[in-house]
Each structure stands twice: as C-alpha cells, then as structure tokens.
Design a protein around this motif. Structure first.
Motif, PDB file in Angstrom:
ATOM      1  N   UNK A  21      48.702  31.669  46.505  1.00 15.62           N
ATOM      2  CA  UNK A  21      49.554  31.020  47.504  1.00 15.62           C
ATOM      3  C   UNK A  21      50.223  29.741  47.012  1.00 15.62           C
ATOM      4  N   UNK A  22      49.706  29.160  45.955  1.00 12.91           N
ATOM      5  CA  UNK A  22      50.284  27.907  45.489  1.00 12.91           C
ATOM      6  C   UNK A  22      51.398  28.158  44.483  1.00 12.91           C
ATOM      7  N   UNK A  24      52.873  26.190  42.428  1.00 15.76           N
ATOM      8  CA  UNK A  24      52.668  25.620  41.092  1.00 15.76           C
ATOM      9  C   UNK A  24      51.825  26.575  40.250  1.00 15.76           C
ATOM     10  N   UNK A  25      50.750  27.072  40.854  1.00 17.51           N
ATOM     11  CA  UNK A  25      49.878  27.990  40.114  1.00 17.51           C
ATOM     12  C   UNK A  25      50.618  29.282  39.755  1.00 17.51           C
ATOM     13  N   UNK A  28      52.816  28.586  36.839  1.00 14.57           N
ATOM     14  CA  UNK A  28      52.100  28.419  35.570  1.00 14.57           C
ATOM     15  C   UNK A  28      51.638  29.766  35.021  1.00 14.57           C
ATOM     16  N   UNK A  67      41.103  31.971  47.606  1.00 14.19           N
ATOM     17  CA  UNK A  67      41.392  31.190  48.811  1.00 14.19           C
ATOM     18  C   UNK A  67      42.867  31.235  49.134  1.00 14.19           C
ATOM     19  N   UNK A  96      37.792  28.825  40.576  1.00 12.29           N
ATOM     20  CA  UNK A  96      37.208  27.651  39.923  1.00 12.29           C
ATOM     21  C   UNK A  96      35.718  27.591  40.225  1.00 12.29           C
ATOM     22  N   UNK A  97      35.220  28.601  40.959  1.00 12.29           N
ATOM     23  CA  UNK A  97      33.841  28.511  41.430  1.00 12.29           C
ATOM     24  C   UNK A  97      32.945  29.602  40.871  1.00 12.29           C
ATOM     25  N   UNK A 116      41.015  25.169  36.293  1.00 10.90           N
ATOM     26  CA  UNK A 116      42.429  25.284  35.923  1.00 10.90           C
ATOM     27  C   UNK A 116      42.633  26.212  34.713  1.00 10.90           C
ATOM     28  N   UNK A 117      43.927  26.547  34.490  1.00 13.28           N
ATOM     29  CA  UNK A 117      44.230  27.581  33.500  1.00 13.28           C
ATOM     30  C   UNK A 117      44.219  27.031  32.085  1.00 13.28           C
ATOM     31  N   UNK A 118      43.019  26.625  31.629  1.00 14.10           N
ATOM     32  CA  UNK A 118      42.903  26.174  30.243  1.00 14.10           C
ATOM     33  C   UNK A 118      43.092  27.365  29.311  1.00 14.10           C
ATOM     34  N   UNK A 119      43.388  27.096  28.078  1.00 16.13           N
ATOM     35  CA  UNK A 119      43.497  28.120  27.039  1.00 16.13           C
ATOM     36  C   UNK A 119      44.342  29.334  27.461  1.00 16.13           C
ATOM     37  N   UNK A 120      45.650  29.113  27.621  1.00 15.66           N
ATOM     38  CA  UNK A 120      46.522  30.212  28.052  1.00 15.66           C
ATOM     39  C   UNK A 120      46.382  31.463  27.177  1.00 15.66           C
ATOM     40  N   UNK A 121      46.136  31.240  25.873  1.00 21.46           N
ATOM     41  CA  UNK A 121      46.050  32.432  24.998  1.00 21.46           C
ATOM     42  C   UNK A 121      44.838  33.301  25.351  1.00 21.46           C
TER      43      UNK A 121
END
Lengths: 565, 114
Positions: A21-22, A24-25, A28, A67, A96-97, A116-121
């Motif tokens: 729903x976000x 920004x996310x 990304x 969520x 995240x949980x 959060x979306x660390x390490x995109x690869x």
C-alpha cells in the motif's frame, strides 16, 4: 529489460505482482526488480485478488505486504491457497517482523523479503530463484504423469524410485512389470477408446494398490506398467484386483494379465536394470495363459545372461558362418509310395563355445529385437544356393521352404530383397516356398495380406505356417492369398490318441478343401499318425517318421533315392 | 531542494538508503517528499488521539516501513518506538513521541526547503 533465463536459453519477461500500500515501497521494489521483471502493483489485498482473478496465468510471482488496508496480506494468502489456479503462483511475503513468518509459511508463502529492503541483489536473487523453482515444478507436474492414466511416466518413475530408496533404505522392495496379453487385439477389435478405458481401469487398480502399499506405479508404454512396492507377499491378490477392475469389460479377464516380479531387488543393480529383470520375467510367460505370474530368479538370470550372449554373438556368427542350414524332407503321400516333393530349410547355430543351438532357443529371442531378419536372410540365401546346387548336380528342382518372420515382412525392401536373392542364386521364385506363421496375418492384418499377394504375383509360393494355433477367422481365411496350409504341430501330435484332435484335423481339412489349398502336416513321428493323416486327406508329410533335419550333403541321399525311382 | 548532503547533515543513513535505490541518487531524493506526506502523520495522530490503538498501530507500522527504507533515521527512530508500544497495546501518553515525530519531520522540511 533483462529477462530471466529458464534453461535451454528460453528467455521471457515474467510479471511480478507487488501488493503493497505504500507508494514509496512500491517504487523501491519497482526500481529493484524493474530491470528484470515487469512489475504490476496492487494497493491492497482486494485489488490484488481482483487482478489475480482476472488473469492468474499472467503472474509468475506475488510479493505481498502483510499490513494493508481493506484486505491484509494474511487474507490474500488464504484466498490464494484456497484457489486451485491461484495457488500455483508462489508468494513471497514482505515483512519486518519475525513473528509473521511462521503464520505466513503456514498459509502457503514460500519465502520472505525483510523490510527495509537491504541488499537489493539478494531480493532479486530470491525472486529469481522462487520463479525458477515454481516454473520447474509446473513443468514437472505437466510431464511427470502419463496423460491417459495419470500414472508416472517412465523417466519420472525411475527418478522417484531413486528417491523412494533414499527415503526407505531398509525396506525390501519388489520391481514389478504388468502387461496385458494381446492388448493390441483389444484395440483392434473394440476400438481405441475401449482400449484406453481398459488401460485406465488397470492403472487405477495399480495406483490404488501402490498407494496402499506405500509404493509407486507407472505406465511406461502402451500396455506395460511398472510398480515399485515393498515386498509383495501375495501377488495373486494383486492379479485378483486387476481382474476385478476389468471384469465387466472383457471376457476371461483372468487370461488378460501377465506379471513379472523381481522380488526383493538387489540395490546394487541400476534402477532401470531392476525393471528389466521384472520385464524379462513378465515376457517369459508371454503366451502361456496358464501362468499369470513369473518371478525373476537365478535360473532366469542365467537364461537372460545366456540370451544376452546369443544376441551379442549374432553378428560375429553370421560373419563366421556359424549358422548352418539343415534340410528336412517333405513327402507327398497322395500316391501309393511317398514321394520326395520338397524340403524345409531349418537353421542351427553351431556356436564355438556353446555348442549346437536349436532355432527354438534363438529365433524367438531374435524376433524380439529384429535380429531374426539377418539370420533369415542368411538362410534364404543358403537355401536358394542349395536349390541351385542340387539342380546343377542332379538336374532336378527340389523346392525348399524357408521361414519368413513377421519382422522380415516389416522390412521396407523385403519384397525386392527376397526376389533379388532368388534371382542372383540362379533359381526362380517358385523354387522358394515362403512359410509365414498364421499369427503374422492375424496380428498385423491388412498390410500383410497385400504383401503376400505381391509375393505370389512375383511367383513365390506361400505357406501358412502353424495353422490352427493363431486366431484366423473363417471369413479372413477365405480372403488370404496362400498356396499351402501347414498344420500346427500341436494338432498332429495326438491325433492317434485323441479322437477330439482327429476331429479337429477333419475340420481343418474341410477348410483346406474349401480354400482349394494343399495341406502339409509336420512333426509326424509315428506310422499311426501318418495313416490317419493320409486318411484325412493330408497331401504332404514332414517329420521324424521320414527323417530328421539333415545337413545338405546327407540330404542328397533322398534325392538320389528319388532319382533311382 | 533536498540533497544527499542535506540528508547526511540531517542524520539520515544515506549510504543505506542509496544502496536500496541501486545508488540512483535522483530516484532516492525523489522519494523523500513522499515519506514526509502530511496525511500519513495526520492519520497516525488522529488514531492515537482517538485511542484507536489498532488503527494507530497500522499507521505507525506503515510509516515506519517507509522511513526505514529511505533510512530517515531521525524520524524513523521515534516512529519505530511508537510502533512497538502500539504493537504491545501499551496504554501510555503518546503525545510526546508524536511531537518528536512531527518535529523531526519539520526539521527535514526546513533543512531541505520543502
């Protein structure tokens, strides 16, 4: 756009549905995946389900936030899991949980991408791997089962046998082959749909049995089924189940099955080899309707090894002329004195290590793998040359009959080949009598009749061999282009002791007279048999009563006798 | 206008944020204003004020997710703290934390001249 390679260089762009729903996310993830995938976005669960329902096949993967307003990720997972089409789409949960992971897994998610979306690869690699696994699974489920019966296909079956062994390393297993006797006749006489129905019924019974026994079943080709199950204590009961499955479809269902069992397999053997053993056992009772089950044992192993040896040695044997042709005289008994009228060429194999081998040992074996054609050609040539040699020496023409196997008839240039053999040997086609077994006509039908007509047009004479043990219908017999009926040895054997058999003989003589063809009886050993055959009107007699098969030089004695009057 | 330097000065972990955006500075910077969208903050505050802890948790959780992705640490930290309290349905006065969130948001807006 870079596309995902799914093996064999097959590349295509996959579509990923991002449910988040976000904005920004969404953006990304779009940035991370956009170079390799087409991304579509849904702002909540409801929108996601609507998109999925509209065209489920479009999506290779769902990335799902948990969520969300309207309908949350768990609800989406539940809906996807319930739907037979949607559930094939893999779902990766974005969370995240840690706590959310167990529940998501239980609801069918295959993986997680942490926020959060660390390490995109890493995200990209997970997406790629998940899609690959899912597509491979789809391909497997589409190819692992035989379309008609739903049983495993051969390749997958063998693979699952391997896994089965890994899972149950200490349980004794049997490799089983099941075959339907004369299945092609069911197809021919009742139609293909009916044949398919029979196969499905058999498959269902085998599947049920395998499931109960914690084993697996497969259909490998037309009417051959394989099973791998814990050691079967009462194989008769399995046959009973199969019989029960088709008893409303076919008469004599008990005669329909043959089963080969390689019990408590040796796991040192390759997996395919274990089933070769079961199939070998199964084939060993082909045609023996009194015995539906055969076990692969040491004796059979010896037999198989022996057969293998023969098959391996054929080529060398032909080069070294180890095959020798014997001749058994045939006498016309219509007159007062039996008169030598022709001979039958019979092959023997003088094997340098195994000794003299009779044709009933190697011919059926070579019929299975087509090698019989090479041996038959050798005999045709030898016989043709012998006719010529006798004519040159004695100035008489003594026709010789040779066996023509159904395998020979399938050779594309058979007709020209056998004509050529006659011509180059310096004889005419009329000097070769071609013995074609009755079952070749009934098994292969129309094409054979056309071919036999062509043979006769070229001047060959054709004998129907083993008459009485095939399944010719009277109607078919009248249309067959033949010159001679050769009675099956089984009918001759007991005519002097069984009135019933003699009755049969008279019946067959009536058929022969109706067809206006000559009748030959072989396997005649006793004078009483000869007398009865003569009485019934048989024209020509062959058998130990007159002579066993002889080498050509010894056979010459009969020609000399004939010439001496 | 927001720049990497301003974000650094503000206290954002721009290295992480940029990594998540495949080192695309423009893309990263373009996303920043969305994370400051007043509506999301209003929704959180309204829910907290109304004592609707469920809705407040959803709003805080969503906000936290976006702030985490963009590595806007100064706002992320109070947002995260609030999310955890709300997850546990903690009955407490959320006004100071909410104010902290508003303040940090405003600080970035001011620094970047948004």
């Amino acid at each position: 756009m870079e596309t995902q390679n799914m093996g064999d260089g097959f590349r295509t762009a996959r579509t990923v549905l991002v449910v988040e729903d976000e904005s920004v996310n969404q953006q990304m993830l779009g940035k991370i995946l956009g170079g390799s995938y087409v991304c579509e976005f849904a702002n909540n669960g409801k929108e996601a389900i609507r998109l999925l329902m509209a065209d489920a096949r479009r999506y290779s993967l769902i990335l799902l936030d948990l969520h969300m307003p309207e309908m949350d990720g768990y609800e989406v997972l539940r809906s996807v899991k319930k739907d037979t089409v949607l559930k094939r789409i893999p779902v990766i949960v974005l969370t995240s949980e840690k706590d959310a992971e167990v529940m998501s897994l239980q609801l069918g998610a295959v993986d997680f991408i942490p926020k959060p979306y660390d390490l995109p690869e890493v995200i990209l690699a997970r997406v790629k791997r998940t899609i690959e696994l899912s597509e491979n699974r789809d391909i497997i489920s589409a190819t692992q089962s035989d379309l008609l019966t739903g049983l495993f296909t051969r390749e997958f079956f063998l693979e699952y046998v391997f896994l089965h062994d890994k899972s149950y390393p200490y349980v004794g297993k049997d490799a089983i082959a099941v075959n339907i006797n004369r299945f092609h006749l069911i197809n021919e006489m009742r139609g293909r749909d009916f044949g398919d129905l029979v196969l499905q019924r058999v498959a269902n019974r085998l599947r049920a049995y395998a499931l109960r026994q914690h084993g697996i079943a497969s259909r490998t080709d037309a009417d051959t089924f394989l099973m791998y199950v814990p050691h079967v204590v009462e194989p008769d009961k399995l046959i009973d189940e199969l019989v029960d499955g088709i008893s409303d479809l076919l008469d004599n269902p008990r005669l329909r099955f043959r089963m080969g069992i390689y019990p408590s397999v040796d796991r040192a053997l390759d997996i395919p080899r274990r089933f070769d053993c079961a199939i070998f056992a199964c084939n060993s009772i082909r045609g023996d309707y009194t015995k539906p089950i055969a076990f692969y044992d040491d004796k059979m192993h010896e037999q198989e090894t022996y057969n293998e040896r023969l098959v391996n040695d054929v080529e060398k044997a032909l080069e070294r002329s180890e095959f020798v042709v014997y001749y058994q005289p045939k006498f016309n008994v219509k007159g007062e004195k039996p008169e030598l009228t022709s001979a039958e060429a019979l092959v023997r194999w003088n094997h340098p290590e195994l000794g003299m081998i009779r044709p009933d040992i190697f011919i059926p074996l070579f019929e299975q793998n087509g090698l019989v054609h090479n041996v038959d050609r050798f005999v045709w040539k030898k016989a043709a040359m012998q006719v010529k040699a006798w004519r040159d020496k004695y100035s008489v023409t003594l026709p010789v009959s040779v066996n023509v196997s159904r395998i020979d008839l399938l050779e594309p240039n058979f007709l020209d080949d056998i004509t050529q053999i006659a011509v180059t040997s310096g004889i005419t086609p009329a000097d070769l009598l071609l013995e074609i077994t009755e079952s070749a006509y009934t098994d292969d039908g129309g094409d054979i009749v056309t071919l036999v007509k062509a043979l006769r047009d070229r001047g060959f004479r054709v004998e129907m061999d083993d008459f009485g043990c095939g399944y010719s219908s009277l109607n078919m017999l009248t249309s067959l282009p033949i010159d001679v009926l050769k009675l099956d040895i089984g009918f001759v054997r007991n005519i002097h002791t069984s009135e019933r058999d003699y009755g049969f003989l008279e019946l067959m003589m009536d058929i022969a007279r109706f067809l206006s063809v000559q009748v030959v009886a072989e396997g005649v050993e006793h004078e009483e048999q000869l007398a009865l055959l003569k009485k019934a009107g048989v024209d020509v007699i062959q058998g130990f009563y007159f002579s066993k098969p002889l080498p050509a030089d010894e056979f010459a004695y009969f020609i000399e006798q004939k010439l001496a009057g | 206008m927001v720049t990497i330097n301003i974000l650094k000065e503000y206290g954002a972990n721009t290295e992480e944020g940029l990594e998540r955006c495949l080192q695309d500075e423009d893309f990263y910077l373009d996303l920043i204003p969305s994370a400051l969208d007043k509506e999301s903050y209003d929704a959180l505050e309204a829910a907290v004020k109304a004592g609707d802890l469920d809705s407040a948790f959803d709003a805080a959780h969503a906000l936290k997710g976006v702030l985490a992705n963009l590595a806007l640490t100064p706002i992320y930290e109070p947002a995260s703290e609030m999310t955890e309290l709300l997850r546990a349905r903690t009955k407490t006065d959320y006004a100071p934390l909410m104010q902290k969130i508003w303040d940090e948001r405003q600080r970035l807006i001011d620094m970047a001249g948004l």
